[in-house]
Write a protein that holds these residues in place. Structure first.
Motif, PDB file in Angstrom:
ATOM      1  N   MET A 101     -11.260  13.451  -2.634  1.00  0.00           N
ATOM      2  CA  MET A 101     -11.895  13.767  -1.374  1.00  0.00           C
ATOM      3  C   MET A 101     -11.184  12.996  -0.279  1.00  0.00           C
ATOM      4  O   MET A 101     -10.885  11.820  -0.413  1.00  0.00           O
ATOM      5  CB  MET A 101     -13.372  13.393  -1.422  1.00  0.00           C
ATOM      6  CG  MET A 101     -14.050  13.621  -0.096  1.00  0.00           C
ATOM      7  SD  MET A 101     -15.738  13.048  -0.052  1.00  0.00           S
ATOM      8  CE  MET A 101     -15.522  11.305  -0.173  1.00  0.00           C
ATOM      9  N   ARG A 109     -13.348  16.074   4.363  1.00  0.00           N
ATOM     10  CA  ARG A 109     -14.487  15.836   5.257  1.00  0.00           C
ATOM     11  C   ARG A 109     -13.951  15.383   6.606  1.00  0.00           C
ATOM     12  O   ARG A 109     -13.117  14.488   6.680  1.00  0.00           O
ATOM     13  CB  ARG A 109     -15.403  14.786   4.664  1.00  0.00           C
ATOM     14  CG  ARG A 109     -16.027  15.276   3.376  1.00  0.00           C
ATOM     15  CD  ARG A 109     -16.913  14.246   2.760  1.00  0.00           C
ATOM     16  NE  ARG A 109     -17.385  14.764   1.473  1.00  0.00           N
ATOM     17  CZ  ARG A 109     -18.490  14.363   0.895  1.00  0.00           C
ATOM     18  NH1 ARG A 109     -19.256  13.470   1.472  1.00  0.00           N
ATOM     19  NH2 ARG A 109     -18.855  14.886  -0.255  1.00  0.00           N
ATOM     20  N   GLU A 151      -8.734  20.289  -3.100  1.00  0.00           N
ATOM     21  CA  GLU A 151      -9.280  19.040  -2.575  1.00  0.00           C
ATOM     22  C   GLU A 151     -10.394  19.318  -1.558  1.00  0.00           C
ATOM     23  O   GLU A 151     -10.364  20.308  -0.833  1.00  0.00           O
ATOM     24  CB  GLU A 151      -8.167  18.227  -1.902  1.00  0.00           C
ATOM     25  CG  GLU A 151      -8.617  16.858  -1.452  1.00  0.00           C
ATOM     26  CD  GLU A 151      -7.481  16.012  -0.908  1.00  0.00           C
ATOM     27  OE1 GLU A 151      -7.794  14.994  -0.278  1.00  0.00           O
ATOM     28  OE2 GLU A 151      -6.310  16.354  -1.118  1.00  0.00           O
ATOM     29  N   GLU A 152     -11.359  18.444  -1.530  1.00  0.00           N
ATOM     30  CA  GLU A 152     -12.428  18.516  -0.535  1.00  0.00           C
ATOM     31  C   GLU A 152     -12.023  17.644   0.646  1.00  0.00           C
ATOM     32  O   GLU A 152     -11.561  16.526   0.476  1.00  0.00           O
ATOM     33  CB  GLU A 152     -13.729  17.996  -1.136  1.00  0.00           C
ATOM     34  CG  GLU A 152     -14.893  18.036  -0.188  1.00  0.00           C
ATOM     35  CD  GLU A 152     -16.180  17.583  -0.859  1.00  0.00           C
ATOM     36  OE1 GLU A 152     -16.920  16.820  -0.215  1.00  0.00           O
ATOM     37  OE2 GLU A 152     -16.426  17.978  -2.013  1.00  0.00           O
ATOM     38  N   SER A 183     -11.227  11.999   3.870  1.00  0.00           N
ATOM     39  CA  SER A 183     -12.050  11.914   5.069  1.00  0.00           C
ATOM     40  C   SER A 183     -11.116  11.638   6.243  1.00  0.00           C
ATOM     41  O   SER A 183     -10.234  10.775   6.163  1.00  0.00           O
ATOM     42  CB  SER A 183     -13.076  10.794   4.910  1.00  0.00           C
ATOM     43  OG  SER A 183     -13.947  10.795   6.012  1.00  0.00           O
ATOM     44  N   VAL A 239      -6.947  21.742   0.904  1.00  0.00           N
ATOM     45  CA  VAL A 239      -8.150  22.449   0.446  1.00  0.00           C
ATOM     46  C   VAL A 239      -7.770  23.581  -0.495  1.00  0.00           C
ATOM     47  O   VAL A 239      -8.419  23.788  -1.521  1.00  0.00           O
ATOM     48  CB  VAL A 239      -8.976  22.964   1.645  1.00  0.00           C
ATOM     49  CG1 VAL A 239     -10.114  23.857   1.190  1.00  0.00           C
ATOM     50  CG2 VAL A 239      -9.517  21.788   2.460  1.00  0.00           C
ATOM     51  N   GLU A 270     -19.876  12.209   9.138  1.00  0.00           N
ATOM     52  CA  GLU A 270     -19.370  13.493   8.674  1.00  0.00           C
ATOM     53  C   GLU A 270     -20.015  14.639   9.461  1.00  0.00           C
ATOM     54  O   GLU A 270     -21.230  14.690   9.620  1.00  0.00           O
ATOM     55  CB  GLU A 270     -19.691  13.663   7.185  1.00  0.00           C
ATOM     56  CG  GLU A 270     -19.185  14.952   6.605  1.00  0.00           C
ATOM     57  CD  GLU A 270     -19.546  15.110   5.142  1.00  0.00           C
ATOM     58  OE1 GLU A 270     -19.774  16.250   4.739  1.00  0.00           O
ATOM     59  OE2 GLU A 270     -19.612  14.097   4.422  1.00  0.00           O
ATOM     60  N   ARG A 307     -17.402  19.739   6.355  1.00  0.00           N
ATOM     61  CA  ARG A 307     -16.892  19.593   4.990  1.00  0.00           C
ATOM     62  C   ARG A 307     -16.130  20.870   4.665  1.00  0.00           C
ATOM     63  O   ARG A 307     -16.686  21.962   4.714  1.00  0.00           O
ATOM     64  CB  ARG A 307     -18.042  19.392   4.017  1.00  0.00           C
ATOM     65  CG  ARG A 307     -17.574  19.102   2.615  1.00  0.00           C
ATOM     66  CD  ARG A 307     -18.710  18.836   1.674  1.00  0.00           C
ATOM     67  NE  ARG A 307     -19.510  17.724   2.161  1.00  0.00           N
ATOM     68  CZ  ARG A 307     -20.752  17.480   1.777  1.00  0.00           C
ATOM     69  NH1 ARG A 307     -21.341  18.261   0.914  1.00  0.00           N
ATOM     70  NH2 ARG A 307     -21.405  16.459   2.253  1.00  0.00           N
ATOM     71  N   MET A 308     -14.869  20.714   4.335  1.00  0.00           N
ATOM     72  CA  MET A 308     -14.032  21.862   3.972  1.00  0.00           C
ATOM     73  C   MET A 308     -13.888  21.878   2.461  1.00  0.00           C
ATOM     74  O   MET A 308     -13.473  20.893   1.858  1.00  0.00           O
ATOM     75  CB  MET A 308     -12.659  21.760   4.639  1.00  0.00           C
ATOM     76  CG  MET A 308     -12.710  21.824   6.150  1.00  0.00           C
ATOM     77  SD  MET A 308     -11.140  21.425   6.976  1.00  0.00           S
ATOM     78  CE  MET A 308     -10.000  22.532   6.216  1.00  0.00           C
ATOM     79  N   LEU A 309     -14.244  23.023   1.858  1.00  0.00           N
ATOM     80  CA  LEU A 309     -14.176  23.184   0.410  1.00  0.00           C
ATOM     81  C   LEU A 309     -13.341  24.409   0.085  1.00  0.00           C
ATOM     82  O   LEU A 309     -13.345  25.383   0.832  1.00  0.00           O
ATOM     83  CB  LEU A 309     -15.580  23.384  -0.173  1.00  0.00           C
ATOM     84  CG  LEU A 309     -16.601  22.304   0.119  1.00  0.00           C
ATOM     85  CD1 LEU A 309     -17.981  22.768  -0.312  1.00  0.00           C
ATOM     86  CD2 LEU A 309     -16.221  21.041  -0.598  1.00  0.00           C
ATOM     87  N   PRO A 310     -12.673  24.398  -1.061  1.00  0.00           N
ATOM     88  CA  PRO A 310     -11.938  25.600  -1.450  1.00  0.00           C
ATOM     89  C   PRO A 310     -12.912  26.743  -1.720  1.00  0.00           C
ATOM     90  O   PRO A 310     -14.027  26.515  -2.175  1.00  0.00           O
ATOM     91  CB  PRO A 310     -11.206  25.191  -2.729  1.00  0.00           C
ATOM     92  CG  PRO A 310     -11.786  23.896  -3.157  1.00  0.00           C
ATOM     93  CD  PRO A 310     -12.530  23.316  -2.013  1.00  0.00           C
ATOM     94  N   ARG A 366     -14.021  27.615  -6.542  1.00  0.00           N
ATOM     95  CA  ARG A 366     -14.168  26.348  -7.239  1.00  0.00           C
ATOM     96  C   ARG A 366     -14.517  26.633  -8.681  1.00  0.00           C
ATOM     97  O   ARG A 366     -15.022  27.702  -9.006  1.00  0.00           O
ATOM     98  CB  ARG A 366     -15.267  25.517  -6.603  1.00  0.00           C
ATOM     99  CG  ARG A 366     -14.939  25.089  -5.183  1.00  0.00           C
ATOM    100  CD  ARG A 366     -15.979  24.150  -4.683  1.00  0.00           C
ATOM    101  NE  ARG A 366     -15.941  22.928  -5.468  1.00  0.00           N
ATOM    102  CZ  ARG A 366     -15.913  21.727  -4.962  1.00  0.00           C
ATOM    103  NH1 ARG A 366     -15.919  21.565  -3.686  1.00  0.00           N
ATOM    104  NH2 ARG A 366     -15.891  20.672  -5.734  1.00  0.00           N
TER     105      ARG A 366
END
Length: 82
Positions: free
Chosen positions: A1, A27, A24-25, A3, A20, A34, A37-40, A43
């Motif tokens: 993660m 923030r 990877e996450e 940041s 991403v 925060e 939050r960017m997420l793929p 998953r």
């Protein structure tokens, strides 16, 4: 993660997107808090098929163990509200 602050995220947006995409996450923070939050998009599943099957089996076992109660009509005959 990872940041990262907003200003740095703005300057490195393409690199963050690449991270991403690799799973990877990321923030993004504003003043240390925060805000994004960017997420793929794709998953790995949080729960496996085996876990789902085990949980469903436990639910079925619980349903089998529940005994039926008094019917609504029997309660009414006894002067109770259903």
């Amino acid at each position: 993660m990872q940041s990262i602050g907003i200003a740095e995220a703005k300057n490195n947006f393409s690199a963050l997107i690449d991270s991403v995409e690799k799973g990877e996450e990321v923030r993004i923070t504003r003043h240390g808090k925060e805000v994004v939050r960017m997420l793929p998009v794709r998953r790995k599943p949080v729960i496996t098929d085996e876990q789902i099957a085990r949980e469903l089996g436990q639910i079925d076992a619980l349903h089998a163990a529940i005994l039926p109660g008094t019917s609504a009509s029997a309660l009414l005959n006894q002067g109770r509200q259903p």
